[in-house]
Enzyme design. Sequence first.
Site, PDB file in Angstrom:
ATOM      1  N   ASP A  81      29.555  51.981  34.773  1.00 37.30           N
ATOM      2  CA  ASP A  81      29.265  50.594  34.439  1.00 37.30           C
ATOM      3  C   ASP A  81      27.764  50.312  34.458  1.00 37.30           C
ATOM      4  O   ASP A  81      27.351  49.200  34.756  1.00 37.30           O
ATOM      5  CB  ASP A  81      29.998  49.667  35.430  1.00 37.30           C
ATOM      6  CG  ASP A  81      29.954  48.204  35.013  1.00 37.30           C
ATOM      7  OD1 ASP A  81      29.948  47.941  33.806  1.00 37.30           O
ATOM      8  OD2 ASP A  81      29.908  47.340  35.903  1.00 37.30           O
ATOM      9  N   CYS A 106      44.172  36.819  35.265  1.00 37.35           N
ATOM     10  CA  CYS A 106      44.855  37.524  34.180  1.00 37.35           C
ATOM     11  C   CYS A 106      45.432  38.850  34.653  1.00 37.35           C
ATOM     12  O   CYS A 106      46.412  39.345  34.081  1.00 37.35           O
ATOM     13  CB  CYS A 106      43.924  37.723  32.982  1.00 37.35           C
ATOM     14  SG  CYS A 106      42.460  38.732  33.318  1.00 37.35           S
ATOM     15  N   CYS A 114      49.791  40.038  35.213  1.00 35.86           N
ATOM     16  CA  CYS A 114      50.173  41.137  34.313  1.00 35.86           C
ATOM     17  C   CYS A 114      51.354  41.906  34.888  1.00 35.86           C
ATOM     18  O   CYS A 114      51.280  42.419  36.013  1.00 35.86           O
ATOM     19  CB  CYS A 114      48.983  42.071  34.106  1.00 35.86           C
ATOM     20  SG  CYS A 114      49.387  43.503  33.076  1.00 35.86           S
ATOM     21  N   CYS A 165      45.037  32.016  31.700  1.00 36.71           N
ATOM     22  CA  CYS A 165      43.580  31.869  31.762  1.00 36.71           C
ATOM     23  C   CYS A 165      43.193  30.395  31.903  1.00 36.71           C
ATOM     24  O   CYS A 165      43.492  29.585  31.014  1.00 36.71           O
ATOM     25  CB  CYS A 165      42.921  32.463  30.526  1.00 36.71           C
ATOM     26  SG  CYS A 165      41.113  32.369  30.592  1.00 36.71           S
ATOM     27  N   CYS A 212      37.150  36.395  38.807  1.00 41.23           N
ATOM     28  CA  CYS A 212      38.472  35.813  38.599  1.00 41.23           C
ATOM     29  C   CYS A 212      39.466  36.941  38.324  1.00 41.23           C
ATOM     30  O   CYS A 212      39.211  37.797  37.473  1.00 41.23           O
ATOM     31  CB  CYS A 212      38.448  34.833  37.429  1.00 41.23           C
ATOM     32  SG  CYS A 212      40.058  34.085  37.061  1.00 41.23           S
ATOM     33  N   CYS A 221      48.735  37.029  30.343  1.00 41.48           N
ATOM     34  CA  CYS A 221      47.302  36.918  30.646  1.00 41.48           C
ATOM     35  C   CYS A 221      46.645  35.804  29.842  1.00 41.48           C
ATOM     36  O   CYS A 221      45.785  35.079  30.355  1.00 41.48           O
ATOM     37  CB  CYS A 221      46.608  38.256  30.404  1.00 41.48           C
ATOM     38  SG  CYS A 221      46.737  38.879  28.708  1.00 41.48           S
ATOM     39  N   CYS A 262      34.781  32.614  30.314  1.00 31.16           N
ATOM     40  CA  CYS A 262      35.461  33.361  31.379  1.00 31.16           C
ATOM     41  C   CYS A 262      34.872  32.997  32.744  1.00 31.16           C
ATOM     42  O   CYS A 262      33.657  32.956  32.923  1.00 31.16           O
ATOM     43  CB  CYS A 262      35.318  34.862  31.120  1.00 31.16           C
ATOM     44  SG  CYS A 262      36.072  35.904  32.383  1.00 31.16           S
ATOM     45  N   CYS A 275      51.541  46.626  25.781  1.00 30.15           N
ATOM     46  CA  CYS A 275      51.553  45.197  26.065  1.00 30.15           C
ATOM     47  C   CYS A 275      52.732  44.489  25.399  1.00 30.15           C
ATOM     48  O   CYS A 275      53.212  43.460  25.889  1.00 30.15           O
ATOM     49  CB  CYS A 275      50.241  44.546  25.613  1.00 30.15           C
ATOM     50  SG  CYS A 275      48.846  44.856  26.726  1.00 30.15           S
ATOM     51  N   CYS A 286      54.144  40.443  25.319  1.00 30.21           N
ATOM     52  CA  CYS A 286      53.724  39.692  26.512  1.00 30.21           C
ATOM     53  C   CYS A 286      52.407  38.960  26.261  1.00 30.21           C
ATOM     54  O   CYS A 286      51.463  39.522  25.707  1.00 30.21           O
ATOM     55  CB  CYS A 286      53.585  40.642  27.699  1.00 30.21           C
ATOM     56  SG  CYS A 286      53.049  39.821  29.232  1.00 30.21           S
TER      57      CYS A 286
END
Length: 383
Positions: free
Chosen positions: A132, A242, A246, A196, A239, A192, A212, A186, A189
């Site tokens: 990252d 989401c 899941c 939000c 946060c 998420c 966000c 996914c 669905c």
Amino acid sequence: MAGDIISIERMAYDLGFSGFGIVGPDNQDAVERYQQWLDLGYEGEMAYMSRWIEKRSDLDKVLPGVKSVVCLSKNYLTADKDMDFLEKKNEGDISLYALNEDYHDLLLPGLKQLEKKIHEEFIGCRTKIYTDTGPVLEKPLAQKAGIGWIGKHSNLLTERCGSWYFLAEILVDVSLPVSEEATDHCGTCTACIDICPTGAIVAPYVLDARKCISYLTIELKGMIPLEFRKAMGNHIFGCDDCQIVCPWNSYAVKTNEAGFCEREETRTLIELMKLDEEGFRKRFRKSPVKRIKRRGLLRNVAVALGNSENPETVPVLVEALSDPEPLIRAHSVWALGELLGDEASPVVDRELSLERDPLVLKEIDRVLGSAKLPDDPEAENSF
């Protein structure tokens, strides 16, 4: 160039990584999607995301001669979490990944050991490691490497452990056997998207970071836009909403990595709001939270206090009106307006009668309608 890739993978798991996969360096499709996302301005003030786009497009510019990318994941889940935290309005919510030590520091030693192992297996090879921190499109590469698939919330998901993990890469100038790409599970669905608080997931797989809460509480350095403050609730750093809802995270397993376990220190909003610089440094030493500095955290805490519906928080907010940081004073004004309504005006007028910072003056005028703004000649002459 001979080498035992199986022993490298085995060592990765022995070092505590939860996922391992290999992919080639070509990611042009992902780069095109990424550029489209940037063109929409969804990165907000995160200027670093548009920096080095030529390197993100061509990993050969990151490591000349790169032929493979070893992709890794590291589970950070140490505690169960559901949406009940929203009812604990007097406590600040911190994302699970930031409960203790900075993940960069925790992942780096294992990455270096694995890098050393690669050099032992492929003598003379060159490598470069990231977690990252560099111009690498981590999630698309990890999906191609079979680590998981990018979900509709834009996080990487796996069938085995959901999405509670970090990603890391080792670029290698050796051709290694590639893994099978992960497939999307996914389905229909939209949990998420529906959960939000700010509508930041503007379409399946598309996140407008400017909306966000993770962006607002961490990346945004200035004022929290008024339209998002109520939606922030008691989130003060990041946060997880989401991810919490899941369905794939119901399969998540916990890690015993001590560095990810929560410190036994207060999350009470009133106590956090009292932190001075020394107290902040002590409380969040080695924590990812230190990145936003005291001014950023207390800005977020002030918003959470404004959403707390607790009149007992008023004294600490009144005290914050004399904080040396204008950003903290300004958000404290908003919080007092939320808690006291019309009764906030005489309090703010009394405490900030000598206020001269334009940021705070604008907030007073916008929220309480009782400030002299810079376009007032009398106020303008005071700057």
